[in-house]
Structures are given as structure tokens and as C-alpha cells.
Scaffold this motif. Structure first.
Motif, short mmCIF file in Angstrom:
data_model
loop_
_atom_site.label_atom_id
_atom_site.label_comp_id
_atom_site.label_asym_id
_atom_site.label_seq_id
_atom_site.Cartn_x
_atom_site.Cartn_y
_atom_site.Cartn_z
N ASP A 1 -10.15 24.27 26.18
CA ASP A 1 -9.72 25.79 24.39
C ASP A 1 -10.77 25.04 23.59
O ASP A 1 -10.18 23.90 22.81
N GLU B 1 -12.33 26.39 19.73
CA GLU B 1 -12.55 27.19 18.85
C GLU B 1 -13.70 26.82 17.72
O GLU B 1 -13.23 25.89 17.05
N SER C 1 -14.60 33.70 13.99
CA SER C 1 -14.46 32.30 14.64
C SER C 1 -14.92 32.64 16.74
O SER C 1 -15.12 34.01 16.74
N ARG D 1 -14.05 31.65 20.51
CA ARG D 1 -13.38 30.73 21.11
C ARG D 1 -13.81 30.88 22.99
O ARG D 1 -14.58 32.15 23.15
N ARG E 1 -12.90 29.38 26.70
CA ARG E 1 -11.80 28.06 27.81
C ARG E 1 -12.67 28.81 28.65
O ARG E 1 -13.39 28.87 29.80
N ARG F 1 -3.61 26.90 24.40
CA ARG F 1 -4.35 28.36 23.86
C ARG F 1 -2.99 27.99 22.14
O ARG F 1 -4.15 28.32 21.39
N SER G 1 -5.97 25.13 14.91
CA SER G 1 -6.36 25.62 13.81
C SER G 1 -6.55 26.45 12.01
O SER G 1 -7.26 26.46 11.85
#
Length: 449
Positions: free
Chosen positions: A51, A53, A115, A117, A119, A389, A396
């Protein structure tokens, strides 16, 4: 046999109670990047998933006064088309590539930041392709005029629909009442969205989407070297710096109000009245964060064991649910309490909420309440970090708010250090009933004279 079963049951229960205290918190590693960007990694080996970000200091607080919605529209358009050299990626091509890779990719902007993101499976060939795609849309969005026009109309339609909902009206008017002229106090409207042009989007992107305003956070099955390579690839196509950006205005405290709190009443034809009250509060890195967190669990954050729930629902049946919470940001935050209630009970419900908060500011929690709050928060901590997550969310928040990198490791220790006196002093320092702003959407709650 029954005795042995009871002993075994007690052992299992005690182990479950103690498990949160022994929960291993993964460390945060700092990665070294070029281009003035920062990167951090939490390694997890449980699943072959990563994951990512990319946090960008390009939130809605930077919207021009007459073009509110520019930051959100810019972010939303990044994944809807890109142009890099001779390569053109249409909206459909980007969506197909993401689907083929079994990945997810999204870009959004909130009040403080934007942001990207991602995955993906951690397999090298799959993650490389989705990272390349992410890097391209970050650096080279096309802002195709017909797509921009379509998205503007979609946003306008969504705003018009939302403005028919009392909870949406309440949220906006409450933030306006609290933030007033600060940038977070104003919002996109159909009129402001209509004013945004393609040139505005390109200018905003060029000014804010650069690596010195970015942080890359990674969680998953990666070595530090692999994570560094991914983070570097994501920012490689971006400018490392740019022109100076004017500083945001300082958020000054609201002037002291009269003894009775200021109210904004908005008529709305509904069976339920929606109420919010609160004021500006602390940023996340304030030393009083943990006393306020623990204290608010007692006041209104602990569900059925909270003071507000006991006074409003259990004793008087005025609402199904009532709560309070602190929403800390990087440079400021909000304290907010709220509920929905029948129109004919709105005045009484608001009075009870105010009295309960005022009493708690003066008295603070009892020692027993404090002990129970700390135990519940501490025992619930593993649920805050039980997935990639959630770990990414925490990472973050830590890197955005410039918190110590051992924040997750010391979180429960910080809770344990909180005292009754610290809670009482923190609430008295940061909250005051004569500065609370109240917004009511629905029936009037002005007492009859």
C-alpha cells in the motif's frame, strides 16, 4: 473436569485481555530520496501486498477565494487522462491498466492535503507497472477540456443534490461558523466550480505538484531498497522545487463571545433537527493531544459509556446517539459535539449537551472514568493497526503532522501517563463555552419567552 474447564477459560480470557499490551508495533523506517521528497516504510510480511500513499501539500486550503473546488477538481482529474511525451493515456486506458494489474489507484484532495493511493500485489513486475502509471498521472495529467467540462458538471450536480440534505448543510455551516474567514471555512459551490478553467487546473498542478511538497509512505512486503526504488520512481518525473507559495493566514482564536453561545439557526423541513456545537482546537502535535483524547472518551467519544450519551439518551431519551470528538490537523483542529433529535426536543437536547460539556470542562473525569477510558483505548489499539491500510493511515498521519517516528510504539505509554489533572487543565485551556459556535438545522431551538 468442570473445574479444569473453568481454569482453562480464565487463562484464555486473561491472555486475550493482555494481548493488546504485548502487540508488536512495526517500526517506521526513513528512506533517502533525491528531489527534496521524504519517504517512509513500514515492513509487513503477512500478505504479498503493498500500500502506497503520496501525500501532497496541495489541499483545499490553497483554493483561490473565487474558485473554491480547484484543489479537489485538480486531484480528481489526475487519473482521468495523462500525456507523457508521445504516450497518451486516456481515461479508459488508465482504468483498464489498473484492472489488468488487479490494483487500485485513486487521487483525492481534502482540506489540508491531496493524496495519491496505490494498492498492488508486491510481485515486482506488477508493482512496477502500477508505480509507473502512478508516476505518469502525478506528473503529466492531460486535463482534457471535454473531461474537465464533464467533471465540472458532475460536481455541480452532486453539490446541488447535497444541498438538499440537512447533514451536509450542517457540516458546511458549522465549519464556516468555527473557521470564519480562514481558508478551511469556505467551500466549493456550483458557481465557484463553474469559474474553474483548464488553465487554472494546469497552473495549480504546476505550482503544487512537485517533489519538495510530497511525502511517500509505503506499507507492505518490501525491503528498504525496494521501497526506496518505488518512492524514487513515483517522484522522478516531477519538478524538485518551484516558486515560493504565499503563506496561509494564521488561524486566530475567535473573539470571546457573550455568556450565551453564538447560534446559527437554519430552517429545514424535516422530522429531525441536526445540531453541532464546537470551536477551534489543537493541532495533532500539541502536547495536550493525549489528555484531550482520553478526556473526550469520557465526555462523548466512548459510545454508551460516555457522559453525553448517559445524560442525553439514557436519562432523558432525547436522541438515539450523541457524541463529541477532536479532529486535529497539522496546523489547527476542531472540537465538535453533535446529535439529531426530534424537533420538539431540540431545545432541551441542546441545553443538556451544553450543560454536560460545561460541567466536564470544570470538573474533568473521575479517577474511575479515567482508568476505564485508558483501558478501553489501550485495549483497542491493536484494531488501529491490524491491516496494511490502517498502518498506512497511521503512517500518513505521523509523517504529515511531523510526529516522532516512534509514535505507534509509544502510543499506549502516552495514554498511561495521562492524569485526571492533566485532562481537566487541558479542557480548561483549549475549550470555553463562551466561544462555542452552535449550528442548528431544522426546528428553532430558541427558548420561548
Amino acid at each position: 473436569m468442570k473445574l479444569m474447564l473453568k481454569i482453562f477459560t480464565l487463562i484464555i480470557v486473561n491472555v486475550l485481555i493482555l494481548l493488546p499490551c504485548a502487540w508488536a508495533t512495526p517500526p517506521i523506517e526513513t528512506l533517502t530520496l533525491a528531489n527534496n521528497a521524504r519517504a517512509y516504510l513500514i515492513q509487513t510480511k503477512g500478505l504479498p501486498i503493498i500500500d502506497i500513499e503520496v501525500t501532497i501539500d496541495a489541499g483545499e486550503r490553497y483554493d483561490p477565494t473565487n474558485k473554491k473546488g480547484l484543489a479537489a477538481l485538480t486531484a480528481g482529474l489526475l487519473s482521468l487522462g495523462a500525456q507523457s511525451g508521445k504516450r497518451t493515456l486516456s481515461e479508459a486506458a488508465i482504468a483498464d491498466e489498473i484492472a489488468d494489474l488487479g490494483a487500485s489507484l485513486s487521487v483525492a484532495a481534502g482540506g489540508e492535503r491531496a493524496s495519491l493511493r496505490i494498492r498492488s500485489l508486491s510481485r515486482a513486475d506488477l508493482r512496477q507497472r502500477v508505480v509507473e502509471l502512478g508516476a505518469t498521472i502525478l506528473a503529466h495529467p492531460s486535463f482534457e477540456p471535454n473531461i474537465v467540462a464533464r467533471e465540472k458538471q458532475r460536481l455541480i450536480a452532486a453539490l446541488l443534490e447535497a444541498e438538499t440534505k440537512p447533514e451536509f448543510i450542517l457540516e458546511r455551516r458549522f465549519k464556516k461558523a468555527v473557521y470564519r474567514d480562514y481558508p478551511l471555512g469556505s467551500f466549493a459551490t456550483p458557481q465557484s466550480i463553474e469559474k474553474i478553467q483548464v488553465s487554472d487546473l494546469k497552473q495549480f498542478h504546476q505550482l503544487f505538484y512537485r517533489s519538495d511538497r510530497m511525502t511517500v509512505n509505503l506499507v507492505g512486503d518490501l525491503s528498504p531498497l525496494e521501497a526506496t526504488q518505488i518512492a524514487q520512481a513515483l517522484i522522478l518525473q516531477l519538478s524538485p522545487t518551484g516558486p515560493a507559495i504565499p503563506a496561509l493566514p494564521l488561524l486566530t482564536e475567535s473573539p470571546v463571545e457573550p455568556a450565551t453561545a453564538r447560534e446559527t439557526q437554519i430552517a429545514f423541513d424535516a422530522q429531525q433537527t441536526h445540531i453541532a456545537l464546537g470551536m477551534t482546537a489543537v493541532p495533532r502535535n500539541d502536547p495536550d493531544y493525549f489528555p484531550l483524547l482520553v478526556g473526550n472518551y469520557v465526555l462523548g467519544g466512548g459510545g454508551f459509556v460516555s457522559r453525553l450519551m448517559n445524560e442525553v439518551r439514557e436519562k432523558r431519551g432525547l436522541a438515539y446517539s450523541v457524541s463529541s470528538y477532536f479532529i486535529p490537523g497539522k496546523s489547527n483542529g476542531i472540537f465538535q459535539a453533535g446529535l439529531q433529535t426530534r424537533n420538539d426536543q431540540a431545545a432541551l437536547a441542546l441545553e443538556v449537551v451544553r450543560e454536560t460539556i460545561a460541567r466536564f470542562i470544570i470538573e474533568g473525569p473521575s479517577p474511575a472514568d479515567l482508568l476505564a477510558a485508558k483501558a478501553n483505548l489501550s485495549n483497542g489499539f491493536p484494531l488501529r493497526i491490524d491491516s496494511n491500510r490502517k498502518l498506512l493511515d497511521n503512517l500518513s498521519a505521523i509523517t504529515w503532522n511531523n510526529l516522532p517516528l516512534d509514535t505507534l510504539e509509544t502510543w499506549t505509554k502516552q495514554l498511561e501517563l495521562v492524569t485526571v489533572e492533566q485532562v481537566r487543565l487541558a479542557f480548561q485551556k483549549h475549550l470555553a463555552m463562551n466561544r462555542m459556535q452552535t449550528v442548528v438545522v431544522g426546528a428553532s431551538v430558541t427558548p420561548k419567552k
